[in-house]
Design an enzyme around this catalytic site. Structure first.
Site, PDB file in Angstrom:
ATOM      1  CD  GLU A 111      -3.137   0.650   0.391  1.00  0.00           C
ATOM      2  OE1 GLU A 111      -2.484   1.847  -0.215  1.00  0.00           O
ATOM      3  OE2 GLU A 111      -4.332   0.823   0.040  1.00  0.00           O
ATOM      4  CG  ASP A 157      -7.134   0.337  -2.060  1.00  0.00           C
ATOM      5  OD1 ASP A 157      -6.884   1.151  -1.006  1.00  0.00           O
ATOM      6  OD2 ASP A 157      -7.094  -0.611  -1.898  1.00  0.00           O
TER       7      ASP A 157
END
Length: 284
Positions: free
Chosen positions: A19, A195
């Protein structure tokens, strides 16, 4: 609308939940995290040099600090790592069942840090502005999965994603306050969940689609004008980096996949994808 391929492998990795890619201009390196692996990774594309640092807890995001070191959105709050690795809490706010998630540094040097519950329960997360002195102001209470956050080139608009809503929202900001919030883009069922995001110099928003195997670029009025198709099912976020901020780096995840693609969990790159904005380090 254009469709693009040509994505390449930048770093082969087996991150459970890669991430938060962020270009560090001072260090000329990309920073990203493996949230569930409690690791902060760095990569210098010019030399190929990599580092991996274990964190105290699950790490939702890591950003460069003014000077040196990192600010990290951890399970129980906001932590500071000095250049020598020494750790201290800037904000310590443990909530059982909750962890830090995506975060971004605003043009004024403040960190806007998201949280979520491990079970992704509705209303269990927040988006909080952390000033360089550690003053914490909750901007959005009661979100589910606080994710992509970024600012327009002039700094007056903030883009924000609470993933289960399937929306990218645009907010008018005045310093530490959000004075207006409205939907910009709705992601259709079957295309995945929005996201992480990044914004380019044209004011367009690039959005990673979890379970959608793609990155989408939307213009400032919400028009879809580009789709980057990916070999992996779960891209998590994207950011421009490298020379001239021309290359789009993409983090990916393996978690929850029965048969992950061999590149799931790796760092990918789309060379010469566009033009990114110069980042600002956290002021604390």
């Amino acid at each position: 609308m254009r469709r693009a391929t040509g994505v390449e492998l930048a770093v082969r990795e087996y991150a459970r939940l890669g991430e938060g890619p962020t270009w560090d201009p001072a260090g000329r390196r990309l920073i990203w995290v493996d949230i569930l692996g409690s690791r902060v990774h760095t990569y210098d594309p010019a030399s190929g040099r990599r580092t991996v640092m274990a964190t105290e807890q699950h790490a939702g995001a890591a950003k460069p600090r003014a000077g040196e070191g990192l600010v990290v959105n951890l399970r129980d709050g906001i932590g500071l790592y000095d250049a020598d690795g020494a750790f201290s809490w800037l904000v310590h706010d443990p909530v059982p069942g909750r962890r830090g998630n995506d975060a971004a540094v605003a043009p004024d040097g403040a960190l806007w840090a998201g949280t979520m519950r491990y079970d992704e329960a509705a209303g269990g997360g927040t988006l909080t502005r952390i000033a360089p002195d550690g003053t914490a102001t909750t901007v959005f209470p009661g979100v589910a999965v606080s994710n992509g956050t970024g600012w327009s080139p002039d700094g007056t608009l903030m883009y924000y994603i609470d993933s289960p809503t399937r929306r990218v929202d645009v907010c008018r900001v005045d310093g530490e306050r959000v004075v207006e919030r409205r939907p910009l883009v709705a992601i259709e069922p079957g295309a995945g969940f929005p996201d992480g995001l990044t914004v380019d110099t044209d004011g367009c928003v690039w959005v990673a689609l979890w379970d959608g195997a793609a990155i989408r670029r939307y213009t400032a009025d919400g028009t879809l004008d580009r789709v980057v198709e990916l070999p992996v099912r779960r891209p998590t976020a994207c950011a421009f980096g490298g020379p001239g901020l021309r290359d789009l780096y993409i983090t990916t995840a393996r978690t929850g996949l029965t048969r992950p693609h061999p590149l799931s969990g790796s760092l990918l790159v789309l060379p010469d994808a566009g033009q990114g904005l110069e980042g600002v380090p956290f002021g604390g």
